[in-house]
Design a protein around this motif. Structure first.
Motif: not given
Length: 394
Positions: A297-303, A307-312, A341-345
């Motif tokens: 579950a943590t590794l899933n969230r890590f991925t 992604i979210a950090s780079a998109v932002k 993590l990316l609710p506006n997309l």
């Protein structure tokens, strides 16, 4: 030789070409074969996937490849032997693919082979030497061309390296030709072993398009499952991860690496994101006693966080549409994490644009081959696109 060169010239002048795109990614699970119809080139490119299949590697062959992949120290003889053997295997798998569909190999114009990545080494991640960016894909294209009788293009990433870049991600070229839109801002997000995206803003010229890796995609999750769950190559439908809970201490430790603070674009691979990376993060965070479910579950969230950090960081506009492809597009927990993590997309499967999301990467290499052989437009700047070394069948 002259006959093959004449044939190559004839292919370049055709209005449409049949090209087989091949992709074997960092997951090492098999070979993606996409039979594609490419019309025109450059901004006029039209692409259709006629047929597609992923042919899995045998467990024994996969284990042989793992002996040389993503490691700084390997058996050099084994590398040489597998370069030849992978080329033979891919050539024979193509023959199998064509025979099973009653397709005459002489009707295929080109093969575009990505090859098997065995090591990716961007200069940014190395501090102790003066060498530049480097990457290595094996699977001898001469073997493919000789076995199939089809002109084969391969080793695409080296031209990108020669032009001063990191050799990845190359999705930027095909993404721009196929998915650039005047109506919406698009994020073409592919989640394979490593995750990457191309940001296509409305009416944007190619020179300003951003394409970047974001970090681990499926690679850490797949490696962990293979190590700890017998006969399971990956967490299908996130069935294991859904039973766990992400651990914040481990997650923060996983995210505590200079890669995530580096400017865009950037590239990476399993050379960094592997089980040793996970073990170190577990030790640093005091998380060694977590259950398998919580770790997944943590590794899933890590991925998703990578992604979210780079998109932002890319300043992706609100209400952009994210089109998902790759194996991660089938992971429902990963999709949930991304949406949170990316609710506006808005998130959609790439299939709504008429492209099989599992075949996208193989298609993109077919497009690179098409541009190399038939492209004559300066869509990508001052020069037409030219990537890949050409192997003739005779």
């Amino acid at each position: 030789m002259k006959t093959c060169i004449t044939k190559l010239n004839t292919i370049s002048l055709k209005k449409e070409r049949l090209i087989i795109g091949l992709m074997s990614g960092t997951s090492l699970d098999g070979l993606d074969i996409a039979l594609c119809r490419l019309k025109n080139s450059g901004s006029a490119t039209q692409a259709e996937i006629i047929d597609f299949e992923t042919i899995p590697y045998s467990l024994s062959f996969k284990n042989e490849i793992k002996k040389i992949c993503f490691k700084q120290q390997i058996d050099l003889e084994k590398l040489c032997l597998l370069n030849d053997e992978i080329g033979k295997l891919h050539g024979n798998l193509i023959k199998q693919f064509l025979i099973s569909r009653n397709i005459d190999a002489t009707t295929i114009d080109l093969i575009a082979s990505h090859g098997q990545t065995v090591f990716h080494s961007p200069k940014r991640l190395r501090k102790a030497d003066d060498y530049g960016n480097a990457t290595l894909q094996i699977g001898d294209a001469d073997q493919i061309a000789t076995i199939t009788g089809i002109i084969t293009l391969a080793d695409f990433r080296q031209k990108n390296i020669a032009n001063g870049y990191e050799g990845a991600p190359l999705a930027i070229y095909g993404d721009y030709l196929l998915f650039n839109s005047n109506e919406e801002n698009r994020v073409l997000l592919n989640i394979g072993g490593i995750a990457n995206f191309t940001l296509l803003l409305k009416d944007q010229s190619f020179e300003n398009v951003l394409s970047t890796d974001t970090g681990a995609g499926n690679t850490l999750m797949d490696q962990y499952v293979a190590q700890n769950f017998e006969n399971l190559p990956y967490d299908k439908n996130a069935e294991i991860a859904f039973k766990g809970k992400a651990d914040e201490n481990l997650l923060n430790s996983l995210l505590n690496h200079p890669f995530f603070g580096a400017s865009l674009p950037k590239t990476t691979g399993p050379e960094l994101f592997n089980l040793a990376y996970l073990n170190q993060a577990s030790q640093n965070s005091g998380s060694l006693g977590l259950s398998h479910h919580d770790i997944l579950a943590t590794l899933n969230r890590f991925t998703a966080c990578g992604i979210a950090s780079a998109v932002k960081k890319a300043n992706c506009p609100n209400e952009s549409v994210v089109y998902l492809s790759g194996g991660g597009a089938h992971n429902p927990l990963l999709t949930v994490n991304l949406k949170n993590l990316l609710p506006n997309l808005t998130f959609k499967n790439l299939s709504v644009l008429g492209i099989n999301p599992d075949a996208k990467e193989a298609l993109l290499f077919a497009i690179l081959a098409n541009e190399t052989i038939a492209g004559n437009q300066s869509v990508f700047g001052k020069k037409s696109l030219s990537m890949g070394k050409i192997s003739l069948p005779h």
